[in-house]
Scaffold this motif. Structure first.
Motif, PDB file in Angstrom:
ATOM      1  N   VAL A 348       0.363  -0.963   0.155  1.00  8.04           N
ATOM      2  CA  VAL A 348       0.331   0.146  -0.188  1.00  8.04           C
ATOM      3  C   VAL A 348       1.040   0.905   0.273  1.00  8.04           C
ATOM      4  O   VAL A 348       1.538   1.538   0.830  1.00  8.04           O
ATOM      5  CB  VAL A 348      -0.803   0.029   1.221  1.00  8.04           C
ATOM      6  CG1 VAL A 348      -2.096   1.001   1.191  1.00  8.04           C
ATOM      7  CG2 VAL A 348      -1.865  -1.159   1.257  1.00  8.04           C
ATOM      8  N   ALA A 349       0.799   2.240  -0.913  1.00 10.18           N
ATOM      9  CA  ALA A 349       1.337   3.539  -1.006  1.00 10.18           C
ATOM     10  C   ALA A 349       0.965   4.406   0.536  1.00 10.18           C
ATOM     11  O   ALA A 349      -0.123   4.638   0.537  1.00 10.18           O
ATOM     12  CB  ALA A 349       1.731   3.939  -2.602  1.00 10.18           C
ATOM     13  N   ASP A 350       2.318   5.510   0.308  1.00 11.88           N
ATOM     14  CA  ASP A 350       1.718   6.252   1.577  1.00 11.88           C
ATOM     15  C   ASP A 350       0.517   7.556   0.384  1.00 11.88           C
ATOM     16  O   ASP A 350       1.332   8.421  -0.506  1.00 11.88           O
ATOM     17  CB  ASP A 350       3.150   7.045   1.973  1.00 11.88           C
ATOM     18  CG  ASP A 350       2.903   7.508   3.120  1.00 11.88           C
ATOM     19  OD1 ASP A 350       1.885   8.581   3.142  1.00 11.88           O
ATOM     20  OD2 ASP A 350       3.933   7.924   3.793  1.00 11.88           O
ATOM     21  N   PRO A 351      -0.143   7.695   1.661  1.00 10.42           N
ATOM     22  CA  PRO A 351      -0.224   8.838   0.218  1.00 10.42           C
ATOM     23  C   PRO A 351       0.741  10.383  -0.028  1.00 10.42           C
ATOM     24  O   PRO A 351       0.346  10.784  -0.980  1.00 10.42           O
ATOM     25  CB  PRO A 351      -1.570   9.688   1.712  1.00 10.42           C
ATOM     26  CG  PRO A 351      -1.718   7.949   2.789  1.00 10.42           C
ATOM     27  CD  PRO A 351      -0.746   7.270   2.681  1.00 10.42           C
ATOM     28  N   GLU A 352       1.245  10.418   0.857  1.00 13.44           N
ATOM     29  CA  GLU A 352       2.292  11.024   0.649  1.00 13.44           C
ATOM     30  C   GLU A 352       3.020  11.149  -0.534  1.00 13.44           C
ATOM     31  O   GLU A 352       3.701  12.273  -1.012  1.00 13.44           O
ATOM     32  CB  GLU A 352       4.180  11.375   1.477  1.00 13.44           C
ATOM     33  CG  GLU A 352       3.139  12.249   3.114  1.00 13.44           C
ATOM     34  CD  GLU A 352       4.297  11.843   4.011  1.00 13.44           C
ATOM     35  OE1 GLU A 352       5.072  11.537   3.441  1.00 13.44           O
ATOM     36  OE2 GLU A 352       3.896  12.567   5.287  1.00 13.44           O
ATOM     37  N   LEU A 353       3.020   9.483  -0.984  1.00  9.90           N
ATOM     38  CA  LEU A 353       3.553   9.645  -2.287  1.00  9.90           C
ATOM     39  C   LEU A 353       2.495  10.624  -3.558  1.00  9.90           C
ATOM     40  O   LEU A 353       3.292  10.624  -4.828  1.00  9.90           O
ATOM     41  CB  LEU A 353       3.525   8.430  -2.241  1.00  9.90           C
ATOM     42  CG  LEU A 353       4.355   7.683  -1.646  1.00  9.90           C
ATOM     43  CD1 LEU A 353       4.444   5.990  -1.847  1.00  9.90           C
ATOM     44  CD2 LEU A 353       6.144   9.005  -2.061  1.00  9.90           C
ATOM     45  N   LEU A 354       1.531  10.808  -3.076  1.00 10.05           N
ATOM     46  CA  LEU A 354       0.251  11.587  -4.507  1.00 10.05           C
ATOM     47  C   LEU A 354       0.814  12.580  -4.523  1.00 10.05           C
ATOM     48  O   LEU A 354       0.476  12.858  -5.447  1.00 10.05           O
ATOM     49  CB  LEU A 354      -0.501  11.638  -3.496  1.00 10.05           C
ATOM     50  CG  LEU A 354      -1.842  10.700  -3.557  1.00 10.05           C
ATOM     51  CD1 LEU A 354      -3.520  10.764  -3.082  1.00 10.05           C
ATOM     52  CD2 LEU A 354      -2.149   9.418  -4.595  1.00 10.05           C
ATOM     53  N   ALA A 355       2.255  13.292  -4.181  1.00  9.24           N
ATOM     54  CA  ALA A 355       2.467  14.602  -4.238  1.00  9.24           C
ATOM     55  C   ALA A 355       3.624  14.432  -5.520  1.00  9.24           C
ATOM     56  O   ALA A 355       3.816  15.079  -6.149  1.00  9.24           O
ATOM     57  CB  ALA A 355       3.171  15.338  -3.168  1.00  9.24           C
ATOM     58  N   ARG A 356       4.429  13.427  -5.040  1.00  5.93           N
ATOM     59  CA  ARG A 356       5.441  12.912  -6.487  1.00  5.93           C
ATOM     60  C   ARG A 356       4.623  12.928  -7.737  1.00  5.93           C
ATOM     61  O   ARG A 356       5.220  12.711  -8.793  1.00  5.93           O
ATOM     62  CB  ARG A 356       5.788  11.894  -5.417  1.00  5.93           C
ATOM     63  CG  ARG A 356       7.045  10.917  -7.179  1.00  5.93           C
ATOM     64  CD  ARG A 356       8.409  12.370  -7.281  1.00  5.93           C
ATOM     65  NE  ARG A 356       9.203  11.960  -8.326  1.00  5.93           N
ATOM     66  CZ  ARG A 356       9.955  11.522  -8.220  1.00  5.93           C
ATOM     67  NH1 ARG A 356      10.455  11.144  -6.836  1.00  5.93           N
ATOM     68  NH2 ARG A 356      10.610  10.430  -9.381  1.00  5.93           N
ATOM     69  N   ALA A 357       3.033  11.971  -7.310  1.00  6.26           N
ATOM     70  CA  ALA A 357       2.848  11.882  -8.607  1.00  6.26           C
ATOM     71  C   ALA A 357       2.038  12.958  -9.527  1.00  6.26           C
ATOM     72  O   ALA A 357       1.954  12.626 -10.732  1.00  6.26           O
ATOM     73  CB  ALA A 357       1.424  10.762  -8.306  1.00  6.26           C
ATOM     74  N   ALA A 358       1.269  13.412  -8.645  1.00  4.61           N
ATOM     75  CA  ALA A 358       1.738  15.101  -9.775  1.00  4.61           C
ATOM     76  C   ALA A 358       2.344  15.494 -10.055  1.00  4.61           C
ATOM     77  O   ALA A 358       2.473  15.605 -11.795  1.00  4.61           O
ATOM     78  CB  ALA A 358       1.006  16.125  -8.276  1.00  4.61           C
TER      79      ALA A 358
END
Length: 594
Positions: A348-358
């Motif tokens: 399960v990925a950390d929600p903080e990685l969504l910034a990297r996805a953006a």
């Protein structure tokens, strides 16, 4: 103008249907608008009765009966969904009992879009005559003509003005009409007629990005089972999500199985170590559809031109090791065995990685700005990869098809180009696969709303860029549809995400204030929670693999570009060690708080 062709054996039965009330009593005032000279001279444009329909059918079929000409076409098997049954090599399977069937009747319908209104009988007469001239049924072909008529019986149940052409595949002299690849020639003829008569031009026909049509059995089965979408649409979206999120073919297979799909490989002839194709199916719900329900399989090419295995492999790593791992996973899938090994798809990925996805999609947008408008192959690849990110996100947050799924479908339409026009992935070019992987493995929640909002804004920019390229290429209608999805549906989702992020920030601020208040420190022991029913319990070795994959995932995609991968150089806080009566004071001895 939409063209649909079918073959049959009894022209009298076809004419009786065209002159009858229709399946939904939608047939009104059936009459001829064009046809063979002799038939038109006898019947003209009078309203057809059942007797007239039978008489016309017999006239059309007369040359075949006089000369005894037989026309046989392959009789292919079909499954419950109306799809052709294919063997292990991907070829259609003929009925072993009756491999050929009679095909002397050629039936073709020409239909307009509902918003185009209705044409006059004179206009349909010109369209039908020009169409049959190009298809080689008339004397303009330099050969003996074949008998045919064009019937008009009002608009369809969906409001489409249309005509039906019933023709004999046997000419007046008993020879056969050449119907080889008739569907392709009909498409070319329809494109010319659209331009010359000022009809709406089907852009997918012009750009050769058309999609497969749906069989009525698929729609009927979805309605019967109470499904919100067709199995084919669901499978296409999930396969696209898994393909875009994967770095290797083995990971792709594991992701498909993790989505609950039934996966079957297609091996090369006489080999069990070379996979040349695949097919997938939705696992049937035995309680809803019955215990005898069988899965309906769809090959990758039936889901989308860009979802065939050779096309997908161009985006994955290609090494001898990865090829061996892929074959092992395909074999496990064929035998319904557990996955050979677990990879990053199991964490399960950390929600903080969504910034990297953006940030990844921001780099993706910079790549899109560098693609020439005339490079159709690269834009098709860009649309397919962006569609995969939306599909991956939809698979996590949408129980039923919503705005994300609709955006994925619209973008995927632009990726449906022929295989010979497809551009392979060039070394060093971004692929948007990291963003797809993160959204597919990130657990949705209120704390992830801000990251989702940033990501969606970047994806909307990508959608606008693809729409602009389509408009520049002449596909104005398709570009307008993409812009509507971005500016209306996705914008609405973006506003809701911003509101959720604001509420999350306010809740976090209150929690920080509460933590700043003095409180008595209480030491408690966290009880061990029992696993939920049906939850898998991993062994120590499996858990170690998952922890390693989680660590690799975290290192591969830090939450920000400046986040250090190595340990922080700032030393931990030092606390004085409490002295006891049995331990003398040794000055400044300390221990690290761990």
């Amino acid at each position: 103008m939409i063209v649909k062709i079918s073959r049959g054996a009894k022209v009298t039965g076809l004419m009786s249907y065209l002159a009858g009330p229709g399946k939904s009593n939608e047939h009104t005032d059936p009459h001829l608008v064009a046809g063979d000279y002799a038939i038109m001279a006898w019947h003209d444009d009078n309203e057809l009765s059942a007797v007239d329909a039978l008489a016309i059918g017999k006239q059309i079929d007369q040359p075949r009966k006089v000369f005894g000409t037989e026309i046989k076409i392959p009789n292919y098997l079909r499954d419950d969904a109306g799809q052709d049954v294919r063997d292990s090599h991907g070829k259609k399977v003929r009925d072993p009992i009756d491999p050929y069937r009679d095909g002397n009747v050629w039936h073709c319908s020409l239909s307009l879009k509902a918003d185009e209104g209705e044409l006059t009988d004179e206009q349909w007469n010109k369209i039908a005559t020009e169409f049959m001239d190009e298809m080689g049924f008339t004397d303009t072909s330099g050969r003996s003509p074949a008998r045919w008529v064009a019937v008009r019986h009002g608009v369809s149940a969906k409001g489409n003005d249309h005509i039906h052409i019933a023709a004999s595949a046997v000419r007046e002299d008993g020879t056969k009409v050449n119907l080889y690849r008739d569907w392709k020639r009909a498409s070319v003829a329809a494109a010319r007629i659209e331009r010359e008569h000022g009809l709406a031009v089907i852009e997918s026909r012009q750009s050769k990005t058309g999609e497969r049509g749906y069989h009525r059995a698929e729609n009927a089965r979805a309605v019967r089972n109470g499904q919100t979408e067709l199995d084919r649409d669901l499978l296409a979206r999930r396969v696209r999500a898994c393909a875009t999120s994967s770095k290797s073919e083995a990971e792709f297979v594991r992701r498909l199985r993790g989505q609950g799909l039934i996966v079957r490989p297609r091996f090369a002839s006489g080999r069990d170590d070379v996979v040349v194709g695949y097919k997938v199916a939705v696992r049937p719900d035995r309680e809803a559809t019955g215990t005898d329900a069988k899965p309906i399989f769809y090959g990758g090419g039936h889901l989308g031109k860009d979802l065939t295995l050779p096309r997908l492999r161009k985006e994955w790593e290609d090494t001898p090791t990865s090829a061996g791992e892929a074959v092992a996973e395909w074999r496990a899938a064929r035998r319904e065995k557990p996955a050979v090994r677990k990879g990053r798809e199991s964490v399960v990925a950390d929600p903080e990685l969504l910034a990297r996805a953006a940030q990844d999609i921001e780099q993706w947008n910079k790549y899109l700005s560098s693609i020439p408008v005339t490079d159709r192959a690269q834009w098709a690849r860009a649309a397919g990869r962006t569609s995969g990110v939306f599909a991956a996100w939809s698979s996590q947050v949408e129980a039923t098809p919503g705005p994300l799924a609709r955006a994925s479908v619209q973008l995927a339409r632009s990726a449906q180009i022929p295989a010979h026009q497809h551009a392979p992935k060039k070394a060093g070019i971004v692929s948007a696969g990291g963003a797809a992987m993160i959204v597919m493995q990130c657990k949705p929640g209120l704390d992830a709303a801000a990251g989702y909002a940033l990501l969606l804004r970047q994806l909307m920019k990508a959608t606008e860029a693809i729409a602009a390229s389509s408009r520049a290429a002449g596909a104005a209608a398709y570009a307008a549809q993409l812009e509507t999805v971005s500016r209306v549906q996705l914008e609405s989702v973006h506003r809701r995400l911003n509101a959720a992020a604001q509420r999350s920030a306010e809740t976090s601020s209150v929690a920080v204030i509460e933590r700043d208040e003095p409180a008595h420190e209480v030491t408690t022991t966290t009880p061990t929670t029992a696993p939920e029913p049906g939850e898998r319990i991993y062994t120590a070795e499996e858990q170690a693999e998952i922890d390693a994959a989680q660590k690799s995932l975290r290192l591969s995609y830090p939450s920000s570009p400046t986040e250090a991968v190595r340990p922080s150089p700032i030393p931990p806080k030092l606390e004085p060690k409490p002295r006891t009566a049995s331990q003398p004071n040794r000055g400044r001895d300390t221990e690290r708080d761990v």
